[in-house]
Enzyme design. Structure first.
Site, PDB file in Angstrom:
ATOM      1  CB  THR A  71     -51.796 -24.949  22.473  1.00 22.44           C
ATOM      2  OG1 THR A  71     -52.870 -23.677  22.335  1.00 22.44           O
ATOM      3  CG2 THR A  71     -51.655 -26.120  21.627  1.00 22.44           C
ATOM      4  CG  ASP A  76     -58.447 -28.288  21.679  1.00 24.47           C
ATOM      5  OD1 ASP A  76     -57.996 -28.202  21.138  1.00 24.47           O
ATOM      6  OD2 ASP A  76     -58.485 -27.055  22.723  1.00 24.47           O
TER       7      ASP A  76
HETATM    8  P1  ADP Z   1     -55.077 -24.217  26.535  1.00 26.18           P
HETATM    9  O1  ADP Z   1     -54.859 -24.256  25.826  1.00 26.18           O
HETATM   10  O2  ADP Z   1     -53.706 -24.998  28.103  1.00 26.18           O
HETATM   11  O3  ADP Z   1     -55.578 -26.271  26.705  1.00 26.18           O
HETATM   12  P2  ADP Z   1     -57.513 -24.131  28.245  1.00 26.18           P
HETATM   13  O4  ADP Z   1     -57.883 -22.372  27.383  1.00 26.18           O
HETATM   14  O5  ADP Z   1     -58.074 -25.038  27.021  1.00 26.18           O
HETATM   15  O6  ADP Z   1     -55.903 -23.105  27.475  1.00 26.18           O
HETATM   16  O7  ADP Z   1     -57.504 -23.682  28.906  1.00 26.18           O
HETATM   17  C1  ADP Z   1     -57.318 -24.432  30.111  1.00 26.18           C
HETATM   18  C2  ADP Z   1     -57.341 -24.479  31.293  1.00 26.18           C
HETATM   19  O8  ADP Z   1     -58.242 -24.324  31.912  1.00 26.18           O
HETATM   20  C3  ADP Z   1     -56.557 -26.276  32.510  1.00 26.18           C
HETATM   21  O9  ADP Z   1     -55.801 -25.320  33.420  1.00 26.18           O
HETATM   22  C4  ADP Z   1     -57.992 -26.829  32.998  1.00 26.18           C
HETATM   23  O10 ADP Z   1     -58.075 -27.150  34.124  1.00 26.18           O
HETATM   24  C5  ADP Z   1     -58.718 -25.297  33.072  1.00 26.18           C
HETATM   25  N1  ADP Z   1     -59.959 -25.532  33.150  1.00 26.18           N
HETATM   26  C6  ADP Z   1     -61.296 -26.150  32.491  1.00 26.18           C
HETATM   27  N2  ADP Z   1     -62.486 -26.479  33.036  1.00 26.18           N
HETATM   28  C7  ADP Z   1     -62.142 -25.569  33.910  1.00 26.18           C
HETATM   29  C8  ADP Z   1     -63.178 -25.081  35.367  1.00 26.18           C
HETATM   30  N3  ADP Z   1     -64.293 -25.941  35.548  1.00 26.18           N
HETATM   31  N4  ADP Z   1     -62.119 -24.348  36.596  1.00 26.18           N
HETATM   32  C9  ADP Z   1     -61.104 -23.936  36.365  1.00 26.18           C
HETATM   33  N5  ADP Z   1     -60.125 -24.184  35.046  1.00 26.18           N
HETATM   34  C10 ADP Z   1     -61.012 -25.185  34.804  1.00 26.18           C
HETATM   35 MG    MG Z   2     -57.987 -26.929  26.925  1.00 24.12          MG
END
Ligand code: ADP
Ligand code: MG
Length: 538
Positions: A95, A387
């Protein structure tokens, strides 16, 4: 000659903004929404504390939760909130990214508008870019074995990273994967079969998966049995009480004998209820409404386990797990409407006493008993579990994943820029602006982790130019590397949905050049143009 009279064709209480002002105003609002959630993105994203008008506190990192609670009033900003809601509904994750992308698309469109590029050219370019992105996403996604536990766990971990579940994410990932595998039925997954029960008695590390379901109710009386093996379960949605307070009747009684008579009749009616339940062989009763004290008494005497005021959703889960039918009228209850399970038992979890209904072999319902020290912690854990669950379902259904950590956005951006060069006319600029908007995701992941954005972006660009299409910024070690190999993977569906809803809303907002708003609907401020709630949030 008479002086020119202004012509009014709108009622007085309509406020109107037109042309550039309307556009600027809308873009600004959208940008503010995007800015508001941006700091929460990714593993090092921060949380927000939201306090509603009653003083209830929510601490969260979840884009859609933040936006839903902000009580945003500006119409364009509301459209942004809709993006998050759609994303949540359709795919259950991504989101923040979706809203950020829409905000950036609009911000970059504004620059084009300043260069006197007509909105229709921009919207055409954006739509073209969105279409193309979907094609590229197809090429760039990787088909995985959706039976592989390692892959599913990686998906869950990427989804939960940075959401407070950090110390237990391995454990949570295991629980989620196990739960999904259990409820999978002929390739179909119905997440309704996984119930999450929250309990404050222990720490998060005590969270566990339980077969069957747990109803957050204790049995009505201590005289009822604590445990029933091979129970016959009745589900009744109506109340088992005589008096209905809404239709309380007035009865005049003239002598004590009459009163006795009257009470006896009541007693008789209540006794009949219990007799009926016993006659058909039920020894467990879940009632959605109230149960009269006297009925409770008779039920205990008959050794029937009963719970009252059971939530409708729980009644439905019970029906699903036990095969019972929810009956509204007691007269319709017969043996064939009863459900079965292995065991119905009252269990104690710290302070809380609950009822545990273990299903039989064929029923596929599970409960995640989520523990946590405080309500705020548990609520955020629940969002992060959800999620993870949503993302796994996406991968099982589509078998397609993409590299996370900004890798997919960088590669899409690169491909779109190449594509833009093949497009003649000013749309080319819009496609490039779209491509640059995608870079906002890796840029923000880096920024939120305290890294130098420019360094990260230039390095990412050069790595992708060198055909390292899975190069992303791994926030665990702050290295730019092949994140697919490191298991930072996400469902392709999240990205697809984010790109389409973000671009659709951006296009929709860009097409607006006239905003007519009725002044009366503003909440007490009387001045709609200021949107007080909204401007206060930046
Ligand atoms: P959203 O609401 O968009 O899902 P999040 O706060 O869950 O927002 O963040 C998702 C983002 O974090 C994605 O782009 C995912 O690829 C990235 N992400 C998750 N784990 C890692 C990591 N270890 N290193 C870098 N990016 C990451
Ligand atoms: Mg997320």
């Amino acid at each position: 000659m008479t002086e020119k009279q202004p012509i009014y064709f709108l009622p007085e209480n309509i406020e109107r903004t037109i042309g550039k002002d309307a556009q600027r105003n809308n873009i600004l609002a959208a940008k503010l929404v995007s800015e508001a959630v941006k700091t929460t993105l990714g593993p090092k994203g921060m949380d927000k504390m939201l306090v509603d008008s009653l003083g209830n506190i929510t601490i969260t990192n979840d884009g859609v939760t933040i936006l839903e609670q902000m009580e945003i009033e500006h119409p364009a900003a509301k459209m942004m909130v809709e993006i998050a809601k759609t994303q949540e509904k359709e795919v259950g994750d991504g989101t923040t990214s979706a809203v950020m992308l829409a905000g950036k698309l609009l911000e970059n469109a504004e620059k084009l508008l300043e260069m006197k590029i007509h909105p229709t050219i921009i919207t055409k370019g954006y739509s073209l870019a969105a279409e193309k992105s979907k094609e590229f996403l197809k090429e760039l996604s990787v088909t995985v074995d959706s039976e592989s536990e390692d892959i599913l766990k990686s998906i869950a971990i990427t989804a939960m990273t940075g959401k407070g579940a950090e110390p237990v994410k391995e454990k949570f990932a295991k629980i989620i994967v196990k739960a999904i595998k259990k409820i999978k039925h002929e390739g179909n997954i119905n997440l309704k079969n996984i119930k999450i029960i929250k309990n404050k008695s222990y720490g998060i590390e005590d969270t566990k998966l339980i077969e069957g379901i747990i109803i957050d109710k204790e049995k009505l009386s201590i005289d009822m049995p604590k445990k029933i093996i091979n129970p016959k379960i009745a589900l009744i949605s109506d109340s088992l009480e005589l008096k209905n307070p809404e239709i309380e009747a007035k009865i005049s009684i003239t002598d004590p004998g009459q009163l006795q008579e009257f009470l006896k009749r009541d007693e008789f009616m209540l006794k009949k209820i219990v007799n009926k339940i016993k006659e058909i062989g039920a020894n467990v009763l879940f009632c959605q409404k109230g149960i009269d004290d006297l009925v409770q008494h008779y039920l205990s005497k008959e050794k029937i386990y009963a719970c009252r005021r059971v939530a409708r959703s729980d009644m439905e889960s019970l029906a699903h797990v036990t095969g019972a039918k929810i009956i509204s009228n007691l007269n319709d209850l017969s043996e064939k409407e009863l459900g079965v399970s292995e065991i119905v038992e009252e269990i104690k979890n710290g302070e809380d006493i609950m009822t545990y209904v273990r299903g039989n072999e064929n029923s596929k319902a599970l409960t995640i008993l989520l523990h946590g020290g405080s309500e705020h912690v548990i609520d955020e854990m629940e969002r992060s579990l959800k999620d993870g669950l949503g993302d796994i379902v996406s991968v099982i259904e589509t078998k397609k994943i993409v590299a996370g950590a900004g890798a997919i956005e960088m590669e899409l951006s690169k491909k779109l820029k190449e594509f833009a060069n093949s497009v003649s006319g000013r749309e080319q600029l819009a496609i490039k602006a779209f491509a640059e908007s995608l870079e906002f995701i890796p840029l923000t992941l880096a920024e939120n982790a305290g890294l130098d954005q420019i360094d990260v972006l230039t390095e990412l660009k050069s790595r992708h130019d060198n055909n390292e299409k899975f190069a992303g910024i791994n926030i665990f070690n702050n290295k730019i590397e092949n994140v697919l190999e490191k298991g930072i993977i996400e469902p392709k569906r999240i990205k697809e949905q984010a790109i389409s809803s973000a671009s659709e809303v951006a296009v929709m907002i860009l097409r607006i050049d006239d905003v007519l708003s009725s002044k009366n609907n503003s909440k007490g401020s009387g001045n709609h143009a200021n949107y007080p709630n909204f401007s206060g949030m930046d």
